[in-house]
Design a protein around this motif. Structure first.
Motif, PDB file in Angstrom:
ATOM      1  N   ASP A 250      -0.282  12.509 -12.978  1.00 32.19           N
ATOM      2  CA  ASP A 250      -1.033  13.810 -12.929  1.00 32.19           C
ATOM      3  C   ASP A 250      -2.361  13.610 -13.666  1.00 32.19           C
ATOM      4  N   ASN A 251      -2.535  12.824 -14.579  1.00 33.74           N
ATOM      5  CA  ASN A 251      -3.784  12.556 -15.174  1.00 33.74           C
ATOM      6  C   ASN A 251      -4.895  11.672 -14.520  1.00 33.74           C
ATOM      7  N   LEU A 252      -5.935  12.374 -14.092  1.00 36.24           N
ATOM      8  CA  LEU A 252      -6.911  11.542 -13.295  1.00 36.24           C
ATOM      9  C   LEU A 252      -7.304  10.184 -14.194  1.00 36.24           C
ATOM     10  N   ILE A 253      -7.549  10.298 -15.201  1.00 33.68           N
ATOM     11  CA  ILE A 253      -8.105   9.119 -16.089  1.00 33.68           C
ATOM     12  C   ILE A 253      -7.116   7.647 -15.680  1.00 33.68           C
ATOM     13  N   TYR A 254      -5.855   7.955 -15.900  1.00 34.21           N
ATOM     14  CA  TYR A 254      -4.810   6.871 -15.619  1.00 34.21           C
ATOM     15  C   TYR A 254      -4.748   6.565 -14.154  1.00 34.21           C
ATOM     16  N   LYS A 255      -4.701   7.775 -13.359  1.00 34.43           N
ATOM     17  CA  LYS A 255      -4.778   7.500 -11.914  1.00 34.43           C
ATOM     18  C   LYS A 255      -5.914   6.501 -11.372  1.00 34.43           C
ATOM     19  N   TYR A 256      -6.898   6.880 -11.734  1.00 37.53           N
ATOM     20  CA  TYR A 256      -8.074   6.101 -11.443  1.00 37.53           C
ATOM     21  C   TYR A 256      -8.407   4.776 -11.980  1.00 37.53           C
TER      22      TYR A 256
ATOM     23  N   ASN B  37       6.678   6.418 -16.855  1.00 29.44           N
ATOM     24  CA  ASN B  37       7.047   7.809 -16.397  1.00 29.44           C
ATOM     25  C   ASN B  37       6.836   8.039 -14.982  1.00 29.44           C
ATOM     26  N   ALA B  38       5.781   7.491 -14.499  1.00 27.25           N
ATOM     27  CA  ALA B  38       5.474   7.684 -12.956  1.00 27.25           C
ATOM     28  C   ALA B  38       6.432   7.094 -12.294  1.00 27.25           C
ATOM     29  N   CYS B  39       6.997   5.819 -12.436  1.00 27.11           N
ATOM     30  CA  CYS B  39       7.922   5.237 -11.799  1.00 27.11           C
ATOM     31  C   CYS B  39       9.182   6.075 -11.909  1.00 27.11           C
ATOM     32  N   GLU B  40       9.540   6.651 -12.893  1.00 25.33           N
ATOM     33  CA  GLU B  40      10.908   7.339 -13.125  1.00 25.33           C
ATOM     34  C   GLU B  40      10.637   8.557 -12.285  1.00 25.33           C
ATOM     35  N   LYS B  41       9.401   9.083 -12.136  1.00 25.39           N
ATOM     36  CA  LYS B  41       9.280  10.663 -11.551  1.00 25.39           C
ATOM     37  C   LYS B  41       9.377  10.321  -9.932  1.00 25.39           C
ATOM     38  N   VAL B  42       8.921   9.378  -9.426  1.00 24.16           N
ATOM     39  CA  VAL B  42       8.933   9.089  -8.202  1.00 24.16           C
ATOM     40  C   VAL B  42      10.183   8.181  -7.582  1.00 24.16           C
ATOM     41  N   CYS B  43      10.774   7.717  -8.607  1.00 22.18           N
ATOM     42  CA  CYS B  43      12.021   6.848  -8.181  1.00 22.18           C
ATOM     43  C   CYS B  43      11.372   5.587  -7.396  1.00 22.18           C
ATOM     44  N   ILE B  44      10.863   4.647  -8.109  1.00 26.38           N
ATOM     45  CA  ILE B  44      10.280   3.490  -7.687  1.00 26.38           C
ATOM     46  C   ILE B  44      10.393   2.511  -8.481  1.00 26.38           C
ATOM     47  N   LYS B  45      10.573   1.057  -8.018  1.00 27.11           N
ATOM     48  CA  LYS B  45      10.683   0.086  -8.898  1.00 27.11           C
ATOM     49  C   LYS B  45       9.426  -0.374  -9.762  1.00 27.11           C
ATOM     50  N   GLU B  46       9.820  -0.425 -11.124  1.00 20.85           N
ATOM     51  CA  GLU B  46       8.629  -0.697 -12.128  1.00 20.85           C
ATOM     52  C   GLU B  46       8.000  -2.209 -12.134  1.00 20.85           C
ATOM     53  N   ILE B  47       6.772  -2.163 -12.217  1.00 23.15           N
ATOM     54  CA  ILE B  47       6.202  -3.462 -12.395  1.00 23.15           C
ATOM     55  C   ILE B  47       5.412  -3.470 -13.356  1.00 23.15           C
ATOM     56  N   THR B  48       4.566  -4.622 -13.708  1.00 28.45           N
ATOM     57  CA  THR B  48       4.146  -4.918 -15.116  1.00 28.45           C
ATOM     58  C   THR B  48       2.574  -4.212 -14.787  1.00 28.45           C
ATOM     59  N   VAL B  49       1.981  -4.058 -15.749  1.00 29.23           N
ATOM     60  CA  VAL B  49       0.334  -3.550 -15.685  1.00 29.23           C
ATOM     61  C   VAL B  49      -0.456  -4.856 -14.879  1.00 29.23           C
TER      62      VAL B  49
ATOM     63  N   LEU C 208       0.841  -0.997   0.047  1.00 28.40           N
ATOM     64  CA  LEU C 208      -0.033   0.018  -0.038  1.00 28.40           C
ATOM     65  C   LEU C 208       0.937   1.303   0.146  1.00 28.40           C
ATOM     66  N   PHE C 209       1.879   1.191   0.728  1.00 30.89           N
ATOM     67  CA  PHE C 209       2.951   2.514   0.717  1.00 30.89           C
ATOM     68  C   PHE C 209       3.635   2.747  -0.302  1.00 30.89           C
ATOM     69  N   GLU C 210       3.878   1.664  -1.125  1.00 34.63           N
ATOM     70  CA  GLU C 210       4.718   2.047  -2.336  1.00 34.63           C
ATOM     71  C   GLU C 210       3.609   2.350  -3.390  1.00 34.63           C
ATOM     72  N   TYR C 211       2.345   1.954  -3.609  1.00 35.28           N
ATOM     73  CA  TYR C 211       1.268   2.264  -4.363  1.00 35.28           C
ATOM     74  C   TYR C 211       1.169   3.683  -4.300  1.00 35.28           C
ATOM     75  N   LYS C 212       0.998   4.093  -3.234  1.00 35.02           N
ATOM     76  CA  LYS C 212       0.540   5.559  -2.770  1.00 35.02           C
ATOM     77  C   LYS C 212       1.727   6.370  -3.225  1.00 35.02           C
ATOM     78  N   LYS C 213       3.022   5.916  -3.025  1.00 33.21           N
ATOM     79  CA  LYS C 213       4.104   6.608  -3.778  1.00 33.21           C
ATOM     80  C   LYS C 213       4.022   6.610  -5.248  1.00 33.21           C
ATOM     81  N   TYR C 214       3.733   5.538  -5.895  1.00 31.65           N
ATOM     82  CA  TYR C 214       3.768   5.536  -7.361  1.00 31.65           C
ATOM     83  C   TYR C 214       2.675   6.374  -7.872  1.00 31.65           C
ATOM     84  N   ARG C 215       1.289   6.591  -7.334  1.00 32.16           N
ATOM     85  CA  ARG C 215       0.372   7.156  -8.128  1.00 32.16           C
ATOM     86  C   ARG C 215       0.670   8.548  -7.895  1.00 32.16           C
ATOM     87  N   LYS C 216       1.584   9.043  -7.095  1.00 37.47           N
ATOM     88  CA  LYS C 216       1.801  10.512  -7.062  1.00 37.47           C
ATOM     89  C   LYS C 216       2.590  10.923  -8.359  1.00 37.47           C
TER      90      LYS C 216
END
Length: 314
Positions: free
Chosen positions: A124-130, A232-244, A113-121
């Motif tokens: 910026d686009n609400l469509i992709y965030k939701y 781009n989100a993973c690079e922006k917040v410096c978090i490991k990237e997982i698949t969709v 949960l902590f990692e996901y909240k960091k990832y979604r920061k």
């Protein structure tokens, strides 16, 4: 008749009995790992040893258990068609049996949960965030989420009844399995998130948007754009990237760690049986817990040993 001549007949037969994605996978496996081995051989000349030799050839390629199973099912479907049309009299493939399973240690990368909240920061686009919220908090397959329309939303209840193939022309199809056709209940926050998206589409259109895709509007999101936003989100917040798809794994792993009943988790994921949920998630969770426990023991032992050595040296 030659093997490949009957295969051309079989493709027409199979296409009318499979979903497009399933048919494409079947044909791909057949063309890669079955047809080249038997091409040019008359069906009447086939012996059980030919099937054994083919099976040994596949073993040598060291595919995963799941891939071996898919190849076997594709071939067995063809052989049954041959028997149905009297091209063969004996199903030698069923006589030699399926591929023996080998020990596999599958591990999924997931977000807590902590990692996901960091990832979604990082989005910026609400469509992709939701979109990712729905995958992470409710365990949908990406194709299921891509296919959702506002017609599927009835109050707090969301009907998962279609899916979009992530490959090709994004054609809408029925869900992966019978159990994948399901209804999930949204919490208040997720419900309002979807209403916010609907209001966004209404604001920019004069027509009714009930037939709009929840994630995308007139057209569904594309897999490439989804992957791009994720990367781009993973690079922006410096978090490991997982698949969709691993956002779905993240949901399942979190539910299991929260001790949710396995049948409830399986139903929410749309698995065809509880056995699949057990095999994919629970067994892996036990292996990871065991490995973590062993690693902790080794670390503690090393600390104690270091303390003893330091004590005597001093």
């Amino acid at each position: 008749m030659l093997f490949e001549e009957v295969y051309e007949e079989y493709k027409i037969y199979a296409q009318n009995r499979h979903k497009k994605q399933g048919f494409d996978t079947l044909i791909q496996n057949f063309n890669l790992h079955i047809l080249p081995y038997f091409k040019g051989i008359k069906l009447i000349d086939l012996k059980i040893q030919d099937f054994l030799n083919w099976q040994d050839n596949i073993y040598n390629l060291n595919f995963s258990n799941n891939y071996n199973r898919n190849i076997y099912q594709a071939f067995n479907s063809f052989v049954k068609y041959c028997i149905l049309n009297s091209y063969l009299s004996i199903n030698y493939l069923e006589q030699i049996g399926t591929f023996k399973k080998k020990i596999e240690h599958k591990e999924h990368n997931v977000y807590n949960l902590f990692e996901y909240k960091k990832y979604r920061k990082g989005i910026d686009n609400l469509i992709y965030k939701y979109f990712f919220d729905l995958l992470f908090y409710y365990g949908l397959r990406s194709g299921e989420a891509m296919a959702l329309k506002f017609n599927d939303l009835n109050g707090f209840y969301l009907h998962i009844g279609t899916s979009i193939c992530r490959r090709g022309n994004r054609e809408i199809n029925t869900p992966k399995t019978k159990n994948s056709d399901r209804i999930i209940k949204l919490n208040l926050i997720m419900y309002f998130k979807l209403l916010i998206l609907k209001c966004m589409y209404v604001k920019n259109n004069t027509v009714c948007v009930n037939d709009y895709f929840i994630f995308g509007g007139k057209k569904p999101l594309s897999p490439t754009s989804i992957n791009r936003y994720k990367h781009n989100a993973c690079e922006k917040v410096c978090i490991k990237e997982i698949t969709v798809h691993e956002f779905r794994h993240s949901y399942a792993t979190r539910m299991i760690r929260k001790k949710k009943p396995i049948d409830i988790v399986s139903k929410s994921l749309g698995h065809s049986s509880v056995a699949i949920t057990l095999d994919v998630y629970v067994h892996q969770e036990k292996r990871q817990t065991s490995c973590l426990f062993s690693h902790t023991l080794i670390q503690n032992f090393n600390k104690v040993l270091q303390s003893i050595i330091t004590h005597f040296i001093v």
